[in-house]
Design an enzyme around this catalytic site. Structure first.
Site, mmCIF file in Angstrom:
data_model
loop_
_atom_site.group_PDB
_atom_site.id
_atom_site.type_symbol
_atom_site.label_atom_id
_atom_site.label_comp_id
_atom_site.label_asym_id
_atom_site.label_seq_id
_atom_site.Cartn_x
_atom_site.Cartn_y
_atom_site.Cartn_z
ATOM 1 N N HIS A 134 -60.994 4.695 -38.144
ATOM 2 C CA HIS A 134 -59.964 4.564 -39.171
ATOM 3 C C HIS A 134 -60.568 4.699 -40.568
ATOM 4 C CE1 HIS A 134 -57.387 1.878 -41.791
ATOM 5 N NE2 HIS A 134 -56.526 2.795 -41.398
ATOM 6 N N GLU B 291 -61.119 8.296 -41.202
ATOM 7 C CA GLU B 291 -59.849 8.987 -41.493
ATOM 8 C C GLU B 291 -59.521 8.901 -42.979
ATOM 9 O OE1 GLU B 291 -55.513 7.743 -41.918
ATOM 10 O OE2 GLU B 291 -56.227 7.070 -39.953
ATOM 11 N N HIS B 292 -59.716 7.744 -43.572
ATOM 12 C CA HIS B 292 -59.481 7.591 -45.010
ATOM 13 C C HIS B 292 -60.437 8.457 -45.822
ATOM 14 C CE1 HIS B 292 -56.840 3.884 -45.670
ATOM 15 N NE2 HIS B 292 -56.841 4.060 -44.359
ATOM 16 N N GLU C 290 -55.366 -3.120 -46.638
ATOM 17 C CA GLU C 290 -54.490 -2.716 -45.535
ATOM 18 C C GLU C 290 -54.524 -3.750 -44.409
ATOM 19 O OE1 GLU C 290 -53.927 1.114 -42.496
ATOM 20 O OE2 GLU C 290 -55.369 1.211 -44.148
#
Length: 457
Positions: free
Chosen positions: A81, A84-85, A161
Site C-alpha cells: 500500500h 502504491e502511494h 489514513e
C-alpha cells in the site's frame, strides 16, 4: 486448476529457455455481449489484454500487479500500500504534478488501489488520449524514483489514513472479523499496515519490495473501450522500453495457487470497545476459495440470505422489525480461502436481538434450505448484477485483468450466465448445510467489552 468449461490460454510461438523470443497474440473471444478480446504476451512475460468496443468514446487502461498485502512479512506490513502511494510521486521523466496534471488536462482520471492479493493502477480517458494515458501509467509503474522526501511525505499521509480508518467503526469491524478468522496470517492483517509497521519502514525496504515484486511476468495490462489492440501493444512496448520492466525473455507467472489451504482459527469473538452511537457486528465463518466450483451456488445463496432488499435477513431484521438500518451478507474469496459473513449496524441495545435473529435464520437455511422461488430470484440477481456491471469500460477492463491474473482464463459472458443457470436447488442447499453449519466467529465494534458476548461463544 482451471474451472471446467474454460479453456487455458494458448501461447504458441517459439520459446527460448526463458520464454518467448517474440510477442505472441491470440484472439480470446468475439463476445456478442461485448467486443473482441485479444491477448498478447510480450517477450518479458508481461501480458496485454484488450477489449475493443467501438461504440464507446472512452478507454479504461489498467496495470495490475500480482502482489498485495498477503505477500508481505510481518515487519513489511503495509509495504504494498505504501508503494502504491509512492509510485504517483514522480519518475525519471515526470514529477508528481506532471503525472496528475497531464491526465487531468485532457479530462481524464487516474487512481490506484491495493488489495490482499493484487494492486491496480488505472486511468480513464477519451479514446484519442489513450497514448498519453499509456505513457504516463507505464512510466509511473515501471520507473518511479521513490525519493527519500516523498517517502516521508507519504508516510504522514498513510498514518493519517490509518487514523481515519480507526475512526470508521463500520470499516474497522471488517478488519476485526478477518483477524478473528485468520489470526496473524497475512489475510488477517490490515492492507494499510499499522502505525507500528509503517512508522519505521525505510525507503530501502520499499525499494527492495518494489524491484523484487514488480516484475514483468507478474504484471497484466488491460484496456477496454474504443481502441486497436495492436496499437495498444505497440504503445505499451514503447513506454516500457529502457525501464526495469524491459527485461530478458520470461514466461508469465502462474496465477496464485489454491493449495495448501490457509489454516483458519477456531471460532472466536473479538470486541473492539468504542463509545459509538451505533454498534457494528459481523457474524461469519471461513468460506470457499476463488475457484471452488460451488462459487456460483454461493452467489445465489448470498443473494437469498442478505444480498438485497428482498433477502431474508433484510426483510426480517430491517423491514419487519426495524432493528437495523444496514444489514447484509457477503462472501470474500481468495486463492486458497474465503469468508462468508453477515454484517449489521444497529443501536447497541438491539445487538443481542439482531444476533439472535441472524443465527436463527442461518440455522434455518442450513437445516431446511431455500425455496424454488428464492433459487430463481437469487439466480436472476446474480445474472443481472453481472451483466449490468459491464455497462462501462472500467468494469470491462477489470474483468479482463482479473480473469487473467486471478483465474488464468477469461470466462465468456454467455458461459458465466450458463453456469449460474445451471445451479440447482440441491447445489445451494448442500452448500448452505455445509457453510452455515460451521462454527461462527463474531466481531463487534461498539460500547461493549468481550464479557458482554461470553455467552454467545
Amino acid at each position: 486448476m482451471v474451472p471446467s468449461g474454460v479453456a487455458r490460454h494458448a501461447t504458441g510461438g517459439t520459446r527460448s529457455a526463458g520464454g518467448s523470443t517474440r510477442a505472441v497474440t491470440r484472439t480470446l473471444s468475439d463476445d456478442p455481449l461485448g467486443g473482441t478480446v485479444r491477448r498478447t504476451v510480450l517477450p518479458s512475460g508481461l501480458r496485454v489484454l484488450t477489449e475493443a468496443i467501438p461504440a464507446m468514446r472512452s478507454v479504461s487502461f489498467g496495470i495490475w500487479v500480482a502482489v498485495g498485502s498477503r505477500d508481505e512479512t510481518g515487519p513489511q506490513g503495509g509495504a504494498a500500500h505504501f508503494l502504491e502511494h509512492l509510485l504517483f510521486k514522480g519518475t525519471r521523466k515526470r514529477s508528481a504534478l506532471e503525472i496528475s496534471s497531464s491526465i487531468e488536462a485532457v479530462g481524464g482520471e487516474t487512481n490506484a488501489f491495493t488489495t490482499k492479493e493484487y494492486t491496480c493502477y488505472y486511468a480513464r480517458v477519451l479514446d484519442e488520449d489513450l497514448p498519453l494515458a499509456i505513457d504516463v501509467m507505464c512510466d509511473l509503474v515501471a520507473d518511479s524514483v521513490l525519493n527519500d522526501a516523498d517517502v516521508e511525505t507519504e508516510r504522514g499521509v498513510i498514518l493519517e489514513e490509518i487514523a481515519m480508518h480507526d475512526d470508521e467503526p463500520g470499516d474497522e469491524v471488517h478488519d476485526l472479523f478477518a483477524r478473528a478468522v485468520y489470526g496473524d496470517h497475512p489475510l488477517g492483517r490490515l492492507i494499510s499496515g499499522t502505525e507500528e509497521t509503517v512508522t519505521p519502514m525505510t525507503r530501502r525496504q520499499i525499494q527492495s519490495f518494489y524491484r523484487r515484486r514488480y516484475a514483468a511476468p507478474q504484471i497484466v495490462i488491460a484496456a477496454a473501450g474504443n481502441l486497436d489492440h495492436a496499437a495498444v501493444v505497440k504503445l505499451v512496448r514503447q513506454a516500457l522500453r529502457g525501464t526495469p520492466l524491459d527485461t530478458d525473455p520470461a514466461v508469465p507467472a502462474p496465477y496464485r495457487p489454491a493449495s495448501p489451504a490457509v489454516r483458519t482459527k477456531p471460532a472466536a469473538t473479538l470486541v473492539e470497545p468504542k463509545e459509538t452511537e451505533q454498534a457494528h457486528v459481523i457474524l461469519g465463518c471461513p468460506g470457499i476459495d476463488r475457484i471452488d466450483e460451488r462459487r456460483f451456488a454461493l452467489g445465489v445463496l448470498n443473494n437469498v440470505l442478505g444480498g438485497g432488499m428482498s433477502s431474508r435477513l433484510f426483510q426480517e431484521i430491517r423491514e419487519q422489525r426495524g432493528l437495523a438500518y444496514s444489514v447484509y451478507s457477503y462472501a470474500s474469496q481468495y486463492a486458497d480461502s474465503g469468508l462468508f459473513a453477515v454484517y449489521a449496524g444497529c443501536a447497541p441495545g438491539k445487538v443481542d436481538e439482531v444476533l439472535e435473529l441472524t443465527r436463527a435464520e442461518l440455522h434455518r437455511v442450513a437445516a431446511e434450505g431455500i425455496t424454488e422461488a428464492e433459487l430463481a430470484r437469487g439466480k436472476g440477481m446474480s445474472k443481472g448484477s453481472f451483466v449490468l456491471g459491464l455497462e462501462d469500460t472500467g468494469s470491462r477492463m477489470s474483468r479482463l485483468a482479473k480473469g487473467e491474473l486471478l483465474y488464468g482464463n477469461l470466462m465468456p459472458v454467455d458461459e458465466l450466465l450458463r453456469r449460474v443457470d445451471a445451479v440447482t436447488l440441491d447445489d445451494v442447499n448442500g452448500l448452505a448445510a455445509d457453510l452455515l453449519g460451521r462454527p461462527m466467529s463474531l466481531a463487534v465494534v461498539g460500547p461493549f467489552d468481550e464479557s458482554a458476548f461470553a455467552a454467545s461463544r
